[in-house]
Design an enzyme around this catalytic site. Sequence first.
Site, mmCIF file in Angstrom:
data_model
loop_
_atom_site.group_PDB
_atom_site.id
_atom_site.type_symbol
_atom_site.label_atom_id
_atom_site.label_comp_id
_atom_site.label_asym_id
_atom_site.label_seq_id
_atom_site.Cartn_x
_atom_site.Cartn_y
_atom_site.Cartn_z
ATOM 1 N N GLY A 1 13.231 -10.721 -6.035
ATOM 2 C CA GLY A 1 11.842 -11.575 -5.984
ATOM 3 C C GLY A 1 10.481 -10.792 -5.979
ATOM 4 C CG HIS A 2 8.000 -7.810 -3.289
ATOM 5 N ND1 HIS A 2 7.581 -6.492 -3.442
ATOM 6 C CD2 HIS A 2 7.035 -8.536 -2.871
ATOM 7 C CE1 HIS A 2 6.214 -6.413 -2.890
ATOM 8 N NE2 HIS A 2 5.915 -7.544 -2.384
ATOM 9 C CG PHE A 3 6.123 -8.357 -7.392
ATOM 10 C CD1 PHE A 3 5.681 -9.708 -6.824
ATOM 11 C CD2 PHE A 3 5.628 -7.336 -7.072
ATOM 12 C CE1 PHE A 3 5.059 -9.515 -5.797
ATOM 13 C CE2 PHE A 3 4.630 -7.308 -6.151
ATOM 14 C CZ PHE A 3 4.258 -8.404 -5.232
#
EC number: 4.2.1.59
Length: 162
Positions: free
Chosen positions: A63-65
């Site tokens: 999720g990052h990123f």
Amino acid sequence: MEKTESVVPAYDPTMPAAFDINQITKILPHRYPFLLIDKIFYKDETTVAGIKNVTFNEPFFQGHFPDNPVMPGVLQIEAMAQIGGILVLTSVPDPENYWAYFMGVEKFKFRKMVLPGDTLEIKCELLAPIRRGIAKMKGTATVGGKLVCEGEMTATIVKKDS
């Protein structure tokens, strides 16, 4: 405490660890996915240095990123705090009977991105002797000899079951 500059050797992956992952997990309570250090390669009374091998398999990269994986700054600070925790906890004769709690961060700056494939080299140095269980440290992290982040941290040592 008279301030003397510790001479931390350059990280050499062929040198034996001062603390390997098995020794680290006997001192720190952190476990996957939150154990963010892989090896301690140097330690004296006032300084500790270790590494975090950053791989694309880290769960935070989902999720990052997506399509632009960057290690979150807060996790760089946490990795630094864990390495500092080794310094603080090994200041007592029975570290397994203590917790090290993070109390604060100050003056943190991020200079460069940390990416999958990087080896994050982290150094923490006491700014003053540990008093009443409080430790103040300066931390720096580099990748390939280039500074990626730095700042000051405060931690406390607390006896378990107190």
